[in-house]
Scaffold this motif. Structure first.
Motif, PDB file in Angstrom:
ATOM      1  N   HIS A 133       0.830  -1.211   0.000  1.00  0.00           N
ATOM      2  CA  HIS A 133       0.000   0.000   0.000  1.00  0.00           C
ATOM      3  C   HIS A 133       0.863   1.260   0.000  1.00  0.00           C
ATOM      4  O   HIS A 133       0.587   2.215  -0.743  1.00  0.00           O
ATOM      5  N   GLY A 134       1.906   1.281   0.842  1.00  0.00           N
ATOM      6  CA  GLY A 134       2.768   2.458   0.901  1.00  0.00           C
ATOM      7  C   GLY A 134       3.465   2.717  -0.416  1.00  0.00           C
ATOM      8  O   GLY A 134       3.563   3.865  -0.877  1.00  0.00           O
ATOM      9  N   THR A 135       3.939   1.657  -1.049  1.00  0.00           N
ATOM     10  CA  THR A 135       4.622   1.802  -2.338  1.00  0.00           C
ATOM     11  C   THR A 135       3.666   2.325  -3.397  1.00  0.00           C
ATOM     12  O   THR A 135       3.962   3.295  -4.117  1.00  0.00           O
ATOM     13  N   ARG A 136       2.527   1.678  -3.521  1.00  0.00           N
ATOM     14  CA  ARG A 136       1.599   2.014  -4.600  1.00  0.00           C
ATOM     15  C   ARG A 136       0.928   3.377  -4.377  1.00  0.00           C
ATOM     16  O   ARG A 136       0.641   4.094  -5.341  1.00  0.00           O
ATOM     17  N   ALA A 137       0.709   3.744  -3.138  1.00  0.00           N
ATOM     18  CA  ALA A 137       0.067   5.030  -2.858  1.00  0.00           C
ATOM     19  C   ALA A 137       0.986   6.202  -3.175  1.00  0.00           C
ATOM     20  O   ALA A 137       0.525   7.256  -3.650  1.00  0.00           O
ATOM     21  N   PHE A 138       2.293   6.032  -2.935  1.00  0.00           N
ATOM     22  CA  PHE A 138       3.221   7.161  -3.098  1.00  0.00           C
ATOM     23  C   PHE A 138       4.016   7.132  -4.402  1.00  0.00           C
ATOM     24  O   PHE A 138       4.586   8.157  -4.790  1.00  0.00           O
ATOM     25  N   LEU A 139       4.076   5.987  -5.082  1.00  0.00           N
ATOM     26  CA  LEU A 139       4.856   5.914  -6.325  1.00  0.00           C
ATOM     27  C   LEU A 139       4.433   6.958  -7.348  1.00  0.00           C
ATOM     28  O   LEU A 139       5.305   7.575  -7.988  1.00  0.00           O
ATOM     29  N   PRO A 140       3.139   7.217  -7.562  1.00  0.00           N
ATOM     30  CA  PRO A 140       2.785   8.267  -8.528  1.00  0.00           C
ATOM     31  C   PRO A 140       3.370   9.638  -8.177  1.00  0.00           C
ATOM     32  O   PRO A 140       3.723  10.409  -9.074  1.00  0.00           O
ATOM     33  N   GLN A 141       3.483   9.934  -6.885  1.00  0.00           N
ATOM     34  CA  GLN A 141       4.063  11.219  -6.478  1.00  0.00           C
ATOM     35  C   GLN A 141       5.552  11.267  -6.803  1.00  0.00           C
ATOM     36  O   GLN A 141       6.071  12.293  -7.274  1.00  0.00           O
TER      37      GLN A 141
END
Length: 277
Positions: free
Chosen positions: A122-130
């Protein structure tokens, strides 16, 4: 990434242990911090420790990393408060049920995997676009030396940390030509409260959890700067790393059992021995 001054650094599990150490170390580099922890009191204590430091703005929010919607909401709130993240350190985790496979419950496995593995996802996928929007960034996922070898009484924990390893190594390959660096950390015996409340937790902490978390934070920052992807460090981490590839699986398992036998519940294993005889 060479400088962290004014960069947005997201740290999960920042209320104690390694997460707090990362926050304090990145603060010394003048970063802006977005901190998360399940424990609001521990998180508030970390924020208080940062007062008077060289950190820029500090944003904190208590939530469960295993809750997908909560993590995506956290990412949106970070972006609104500080702007796009530059570094995400998926550090939050729990120690697991501490029992052999036959004594664990389904709920034990689900809880450990939800936090330790899906929290990283979740942490990876939530922040990767940023990170991609910034055109630079780093993802740091925390596995364990127990993501290198399996140990008794830790099947849920080992499964979660092996899963973090597989997920992160795949991500490394996928982002090979991107501006995002990916780092996989296998800490050994770091002095945290990870074993608190577990069977023989006090003994395990006394014997094995000896490395200062501040050392880990310093080394991880150095490896982000250098681009080193696999980071194995902490008390006895070198020995475990060697065991993970230098011995046959049969010899390694016998050695690990002998090393840890004194910390196992004899009653649990006597039942198995009787049934096997």
């Amino acid at each position: 990434m060479k400088s962290f001054a004014n960069k947005v650094i997201v740290i999960t599990g920042a209320g104690s242990g390694m997460g707090r150490a990362y926050a304090l170390e990145f603060a010394r580099h003048g970063a802006r911090l977005a901190l998360n922890d399940y424990d609001p009191a521990g998180l508030a204590e970390t924020v208080q420790l940062l007062q008077g430091s060289d950190a820029g703005t500090v944003f904190s929010q208590a939530c469960d990393v295993g809750d997908r919607d909560a993590m995506y909401a956290f990412a949106a709130d970070v972006k609104q408060a500080l702007g796009n993240a530059h570094v995400i350190i998926n550090n939050a985790g729990v120690g697991g049920g501490g029992q052999p496979v036959w004594a664990m419950t389904d709920a034990d496995y689900e809880r450990t995997l939800r936090i330790n593995f899906f929290g990283v996802v979740h942490g990876t996928r939530a922040f990767l676009p940023q990170l991609l929007a910034n055109g630079e960034g780093a993802i740091v996922n925390i596995s364990s030396v127990f993501g290198l070898v399996g140990t008794p009484g830790a099947s849920d924990y080992c499964a979660s940390k092996f899963a973090v390893r597989g997920f992160t190594e795949s991500l490394m390959v996928e982002l090979e030509e991107s501006p995002i660096s990916v780092h996989l950390v296998h800490p050994g015996g770091i002095r945290t409260n990870i074993a608190k409340g577990a069977p023989n937790g006090e003994e395990f902490t006394r014997k094995f959890l000896k490395t200062d978390p501040a050392y880990v934070a310093t080394e991880v920052i150095r490896c982000i700067r250098s681009g080193k992807q696999r980071i194995v460090l902490g008390h006895q981490s070198g020995q475990v790393w060697l065991l993970s590839w230098a011995l046959s699986l049969e010899r390694r398992n016998r050695l690990l059992y002998r090393m840890l036998k004194g910390m196992l519940d004899p009653g649990q294993y006597d039942r198995v021995r009787r049934r096997a005889s």
